[in-house]
Design an enzyme around this catalytic site. Structure first.
Site, PDB file in Angstrom:
ATOM      1  N   HIS A 124      -7.380  -2.489   8.886  1.00  0.00           N
ATOM      2  CA  HIS A 124      -8.629  -3.148   8.487  1.00  0.00           C
ATOM      3  C   HIS A 124      -9.466  -3.363   9.744  1.00  0.00           C
ATOM      4  O   HIS A 124     -10.047  -4.423   9.940  1.00  0.00           O
ATOM      5  CB  HIS A 124      -8.344  -4.501   7.830  1.00  0.00           C
ATOM      6  CG  HIS A 124      -7.480  -4.415   6.606  1.00  0.00           C
ATOM      7  ND1 HIS A 124      -6.940  -5.520   5.994  1.00  0.00           N
ATOM      8  CD2 HIS A 124      -7.058  -3.341   5.878  1.00  0.00           C
ATOM      9  CE1 HIS A 124      -6.223  -5.133   4.943  1.00  0.00           C
ATOM     10  NE2 HIS A 124      -6.276  -3.822   4.852  1.00  0.00           N
TER      11      HIS A 124
ATOM     12  N   GLU B 293       0.821  -1.208   0.000  1.00  0.00           N
ATOM     13  CA  GLU B 293       0.000   0.000   0.000  1.00  0.00           C
ATOM     14  C   GLU B 293       0.866   1.274   0.000  1.00  0.00           C
ATOM     15  O   GLU B 293       0.349   2.388   0.150  1.00  0.00           O
ATOM     16  CB  GLU B 293      -0.936  -0.034   1.216  1.00  0.00           C
ATOM     17  CG  GLU B 293      -2.362   0.408   0.980  1.00  0.00           C
ATOM     18  CD  GLU B 293      -3.084  -0.313  -0.138  1.00  0.00           C
ATOM     19  OE1 GLU B 293      -2.956   0.134  -1.290  1.00  0.00           O
ATOM     20  OE2 GLU B 293      -3.785  -1.303   0.134  1.00  0.00           O
TER      21      GLU B 293
ATOM     22  N   HIS C 134      -2.888   2.891   8.286  1.00  0.00           N
ATOM     23  CA  HIS C 134      -3.949   2.209   7.544  1.00  0.00           C
ATOM     24  C   HIS C 134      -4.234   0.866   8.213  1.00  0.00           C
ATOM     25  O   HIS C 134      -3.306   0.092   8.445  1.00  0.00           O
ATOM     26  CB  HIS C 134      -3.516   1.996   6.088  1.00  0.00           C
ATOM     27  CG  HIS C 134      -4.320   0.964   5.373  1.00  0.00           C
ATOM     28  ND1 HIS C 134      -5.693   1.039   5.257  1.00  0.00           N
ATOM     29  CD2 HIS C 134      -3.967  -0.193   4.758  1.00  0.00           C
ATOM     30  CE1 HIS C 134      -6.135  -0.020   4.593  1.00  0.00           C
ATOM     31  NE2 HIS C 134      -5.099  -0.786   4.288  1.00  0.00           N
TER      32      HIS C 134
ATOM     33  N   HIS D 205     -12.759  -2.363   2.530  1.00  0.00           N
ATOM     34  CA  HIS D 205     -11.331  -2.548   2.786  1.00  0.00           C
ATOM     35  C   HIS D 205     -10.929  -2.154   4.216  1.00  0.00           C
ATOM     36  O   HIS D 205     -10.551  -3.014   5.002  1.00  0.00           O
ATOM     37  CB  HIS D 205     -10.549  -1.726   1.733  1.00  0.00           C
ATOM     38  CG  HIS D 205      -9.081  -1.942   1.764  1.00  0.00           C
ATOM     39  ND1 HIS D 205      -8.278  -1.739   0.658  1.00  0.00           N
ATOM     40  CD2 HIS D 205      -8.249  -2.302   2.758  1.00  0.00           C
ATOM     41  CE1 HIS D 205      -7.019  -1.995   0.983  1.00  0.00           C
ATOM     42  NE2 HIS D 205      -6.983  -2.341   2.259  1.00  0.00           N
TER      43      HIS D 205
HETATM   44 ZN   LIG Z   1      -5.326  -2.642   3.432  1.00  0.00          ZN
END
Ligand SMILES: [Zn+2]
Length: 210
Positions: free
Chosen positions: A91, A71, A89, A151
């Site tokens: 999840h 990412e 980031h 996501h």
């Molecule tokens: Zn991700």
């Protein structure tokens, strides 16, 4: 703490708090033209500083044996157009629930203002692609947080600590909203109510001294 040490510290905390499981999620922190980022395919609670690659803002690997997180293009795209110095980031569960069912997280609590009010859900695109990077960048315009359709979530900050706390707040707001839906219809704060909070925060009451 060095940039890489910060990634180890906050990676461990992200796993401890249940914000990420396994090798999902990634963090980065910037200094000048260099960005330290978590490596691809590594558990965030088992990082060592040497495991964390350093890339430049153009995406060239400068230091480290392991490949940067898949990412990383999204991180670099966000650095390009915001004042962010760190990005988180994950999840996380409630963030992903909202990102899977809604197009935005409405402000049900005034603390949403710390993230910029309404949190947009970036349009879905395959992970790691320039399309996803562009969608996230657009969703972050004027905000400290965004959700990513089907996501997860992403937050930015002036420091990794700030970006991390923004992720915790985003997850809390999503949890309040999702749990609220199970009890009744959550009330959304109006623009006037939010403006009044900003006004109050800018002009805190002064308690008189004796
Ligand atoms: Zn991700």
């Amino acid at each position: 703490m060095s940039l890489r040490e910060q990634l180890c510290e906050y990676g461990r905390r992200a796993v401890e708090l249940g914000l990420v499981i396994g090798t999902s999620g990634n963090l980065s922190v910037r200094q000048g033209d260099l960005v330290a980022v978590t490596p691809s395919g590594a558990a965030l609670d088992r990082l060592t500083p040497e495991m964390c690659p350093i890339v430049d803002v153009e995406g060239y690997l400068v230091e480290g044996e392991l490949q940067p997180s898949s990412e990383t293009p999204m991180h670099l795209a966000v650095y390009e157009t915001t004042d962010a110095q760190a990005i988180v980031h994950t999840h996380s569960v409630f963030g992903t629930v909202v990102a899977t069912t809604m197009t935005e997280l409405p402000p049900v609590h005034y603390n949403a203002l710390l993230l910029g009010g309404v949190v947009r859900v970036a349009e879905y695109a395959t992970y790691g692609t320039p399309e996803l990077a562009a969608n996230v960048r657009a969703a972050l315009t004027g905000k400290r947080a965004a959700l990513m359709a089907n996501h997860g979530g992403v937050t930015i900050g002036a420091t990794l600590e700030e970006a991390f706390e923004a992720t915790r707040l985003l997850e809390w707001l999503c949890e309040v909203y999702v749990r609220g839906l199970g009890v009744g219809k959550p009330t959304i704060l109006t623009d006037e109510q939010l403006a009044a909070v900003v006004e109050r925060a800018c002009n805190p009451p002064q308690f008189p001294r004796r």
